[in-house]
Design an enzyme around this catalytic site. Structure first.
Site, PDB file in Angstrom:
ATOM      1  CE1 TYR A   1      -4.044  -2.645   5.490  1.00 49.46           C
ATOM      2  CE2 TYR A   1      -3.512  -0.302   5.463  1.00 49.46           C
ATOM      3  CZ  TYR A   1      -3.799  -1.479   4.788  1.00 49.46           C
ATOM      4  OH  TYR A   1      -3.815  -1.481   3.417  1.00 49.46           O
TER       5      TYR A   1
ATOM      6  CB  SER B   1      -0.861  -0.020   1.265  1.00 51.97           C
ATOM      7  OG  SER B   1      -1.453   1.243   1.491  1.00 51.97           O
TER       8      SER B   1
ATOM      9  CE  LYS C   1      -1.516  -4.467   3.367  1.00 51.40           C
ATOM     10  NZ  LYS C   1      -1.807  -5.783   2.764  1.00 51.40           N
TER      11      LYS C   1
HETATM   12  C1  UD1 Z   1      -6.759   3.854   3.869  1.00 59.28           C
HETATM   13  C2  UD1 Z   1      -5.350   3.466   4.160  1.00 59.28           C
HETATM   14  C3  UD1 Z   1      -4.822   2.620   3.043  1.00 59.28           C
HETATM   15  C4  UD1 Z   1      -5.719   1.431   2.864  1.00 59.28           C
HETATM   16  C5  UD1 Z   1      -7.131   1.920   2.563  1.00 59.28           C
HETATM   17  C6  UD1 Z   1      -8.084   0.747   2.414  1.00 59.28           C
HETATM   18  C7  UD1 Z   1      -3.829   4.905   5.369  1.00 59.28           C
HETATM   19  C8  UD1 Z   1      -3.158   6.232   5.402  1.00 59.28           C
HETATM   20  N1  UD1 Z   1      -4.558   4.667   4.307  1.00 59.28           N
HETATM   21  O1  UD1 Z   1      -6.693   4.782   2.782  1.00 59.28           O
HETATM   22  O2  UD1 Z   1      -3.533   2.181   3.309  1.00 59.28           O
HETATM   23  O3  UD1 Z   1      -5.239   0.636   1.829  1.00 59.28           O
HETATM   24  O4  UD1 Z   1      -7.564   2.767   3.617  1.00 59.28           O
HETATM   25  O5  UD1 Z   1      -8.523   0.264   3.611  1.00 59.28           O
HETATM   26  O6  UD1 Z   1      -3.671   4.121   6.234  1.00 59.28           O
HETATM   27  N2  UD1 Z   1     -13.179  10.204   3.629  1.00 59.28           N
HETATM   28  C9  UD1 Z   1     -14.213  11.073   3.921  1.00 59.28           C
HETATM   29  N3  UD1 Z   1     -15.386  10.544   4.400  1.00 59.28           N
HETATM   30  C10 UD1 Z   1     -15.559   9.212   4.598  1.00 59.28           C
HETATM   31  C11 UD1 Z   1     -14.508   8.335   4.290  1.00 59.28           C
HETATM   32  C12 UD1 Z   1     -13.316   8.869   3.817  1.00 59.28           C
HETATM   33  O7  UD1 Z   1     -14.090  12.289   3.751  1.00 59.28           O
HETATM   34  O8  UD1 Z   1     -16.643   8.807   5.059  1.00 59.28           O
HETATM   35  C13 UD1 Z   1     -11.924  10.761   3.093  1.00 59.28           C
HETATM   36  C14 UD1 Z   1     -10.729  10.478   3.998  1.00 59.28           C
HETATM   37  O9  UD1 Z   1     -10.592  11.503   4.942  1.00 59.28           O
HETATM   38  C15 UD1 Z   1      -9.593  10.466   2.964  1.00 59.28           C
HETATM   39  C16 UD1 Z   1     -10.255   9.972   1.673  1.00 59.28           C
HETATM   40  O10 UD1 Z   1     -11.652  10.139   1.856  1.00 59.28           O
HETATM   41  O11 UD1 Z   1      -9.141  11.769   2.763  1.00 59.28           O
HETATM   42  C17 UD1 Z   1      -9.978   8.507   1.393  1.00 59.28           C
HETATM   43  O12 UD1 Z   1     -10.271   7.768   2.570  1.00 59.28           O
HETATM   44  P1  UD1 Z   1     -10.336   6.161   2.570  1.00 59.28           P
HETATM   45  O13 UD1 Z   1     -11.202   5.695   1.467  1.00 59.28           O
HETATM   46  O14 UD1 Z   1     -10.672   5.723   3.953  1.00 59.28           O
HETATM   47  O15 UD1 Z   1      -8.855   5.720   2.191  1.00 59.28           O
HETATM   48  P2  UD1 Z   1      -7.449   6.160   2.822  1.00 59.28           P
HETATM   49  O16 UD1 Z   1      -7.583   6.611   4.222  1.00 59.28           O
HETATM   50  O17 UD1 Z   1      -6.791   7.052   1.833  1.00 59.28           O
END
Ligand code: UD1
Length: 341
Positions: free
Chosen positions: A151, A126, A155
């Site tokens: 997590y 990742s 990795k």
């Molecule tokens: C995270 C993990 C990544 C993992 C992936 C899948 C980290 C830094 N990242 O990615 O390694 O492979 O999850 O499990 O550990 N967001 C919102 N509202 C929501 C959900 C998300 O605004 O309800 C935003 C988050 O703040 C972020 C973006 O969307 O900025 C992506 O979030 P998400 O889909 O959870 O993925 P990551 O956190 O990037």
């Protein structure tokens, strides 16, 4: 063509990869404990590819189960290791679950590979290994930063375990694939992401909100140092991602080097903000998303996107599904699982 073991093959990325492997002529054996997927995924895989993969229900952390699998399915040439737990928050609360599931499974595979003549392993890593990048886009030579969750740490440690094992002379090869943010679903809507409970990731939460399963999507923060204030990610279509695994597997099995470890970023090279992604979804589907701005989520990275040149040049792989198409596919899948027309 060669027989490939796909651990976690009924999961989200695993199922899409099984389809692409079968389309490319590989024979697939799946092992999955169905802890975060269900057996019906095999029907979806069969509908798309015309082939039902061999399925073993079992846990890769159990060495005897794995040994039995290799005995009963001789001739496995390559492994793609998806089987792992992946919820960042849960990993903070239950670190041992994450270290056990994600690392014991890998140790078991690496232990048995030489005994059964398996030539290589493709590992699901990742972009989380980079932490908050000093520069974007980020390439594979960037420093690995201290992990912010168990997590993420699994990795990093897994990459080190594989590298050290091969350096010590283990007779197999490996390709470590660092995924950015996989999203979307197969265009047939036969397979896609099936989160259990309340989704933690952006796209399943967004599509469930659009489908009325959730009331409102919270955008976690609009005060970041980015053009619109929301976080930036590199959203990569899951089918594009799946295809990279097939190319990586072929490269690994064809390579004469018996002791190589290669690492590739898998992303599009384009950063998109959370708000831009919502816009893309609305534009592509014509469906409005009920969202509100909320506080930042602890541990989030502000911005990260890939430099995918190494994968483009060496693997000859490039992400090419347009983000709007990806959003349409995600929506088609959500409608199907929610029973909407
Ligand atoms: C995270 C993990 C990544 C993992 C992936 C899948 C980290 C830094 N990242 O990615 O390694 O492979 O999850 O499990 O550990 N967001 C919102 N509202 C929501 C959900 C998300 O605004 O309800 C935003 C988050 O703040 C972020 C973006 O969307 O900025 C992506 O979030 P998400 O889909 O959870 O993925 P990551 O956190 O990037």
């Amino acid at each position: 063509m060669a027989k490939i073991l796909v651990t976690g093959g009924t999961g989200y990325i695993g199922s899409h990869t099984v389809v692409e492997l079968q389309n490319a002529g590989f024979e697939v054996v799946i092992i999955d404990n169905l802890s975060n997927s269900n057996i019906g995924v095999l029907d979806g895989i069969e509908k798309i590819s015309g082939i039902r993969p061999t399925f073993v229900e079992g846990d890769v952390t159990d060495l005897d189960t794995l040994r039995n699998l290799f005995e009963q399915h001789p001739g496995i040439k390559g492994i793609i290791n998806f089987a792992a737990s992946k919820a960042v928050n849960e990993s903070v609360e239950k670190p041992l679950k994450y270290y056990r599931n994600n690392l014991v499974s890998l140790l078991n595979l690496l232990d048995l590979m030489p005994q059964y003549g398996v030539e290589g392993i493709v590992f699901s890593s990742s972009c989380t290994v980079y932490g908050e990048p000093d520069v974007n886009p980020i390439d594979e030579s960037a420093p690995i930063k201290t992990a912010t969750s168990p997590y993420g740490n699994t990795k990093q440690i897994a990459e080190e375990i594989i590298t050290d094992t091969i350096k010590a002379g283990a007779p197999f090869k490996s390709i470590l694939l660092r995924y950015f943010n996989p999203v979307g679903a197969h265009p047939s809507a036969e397979i896609g992401e099936l989160p259990l409970g309340v989704p933690q990731n952006l796209i399943p939460y967004l599509t469930q909100t659009a489908a009325g399963v959730r009331e409102v999507l919270t955008v976690f923060g609009n005060d970041y140092n980015t053009p619109d204030g929301s976080c930036i990610r590199d959203f990569i279509d899951v089918v594009d991602l799946a295809k990279a695994h097939v190319i990586a597997m072929k490269r690994m099995l064809d390579s004469k080097d018996s002791d190589s470890v290669e690492v590739f970023n898998l992303g599009t090279g384009n950063g998109l903000s959370v708000l831009q992604l919502i816009e893309s979804f609305e534009r592509a589907t014509g469906v409005k998303v009920n969202y509100k701005i909320g506080p930042r989520r602890e541990g989030d990275i502000e911005k990260i996107w890939a430099e995918p040149a190494k994968a483009n040049n060496i693997l000859g792989w490039k992400a090419n599904v347009d983000i709007d198409d990806t959003m349409r596919n995600a929506w088609r899948w959500q409608k199907k699982i929610s029973g909407l027309s």
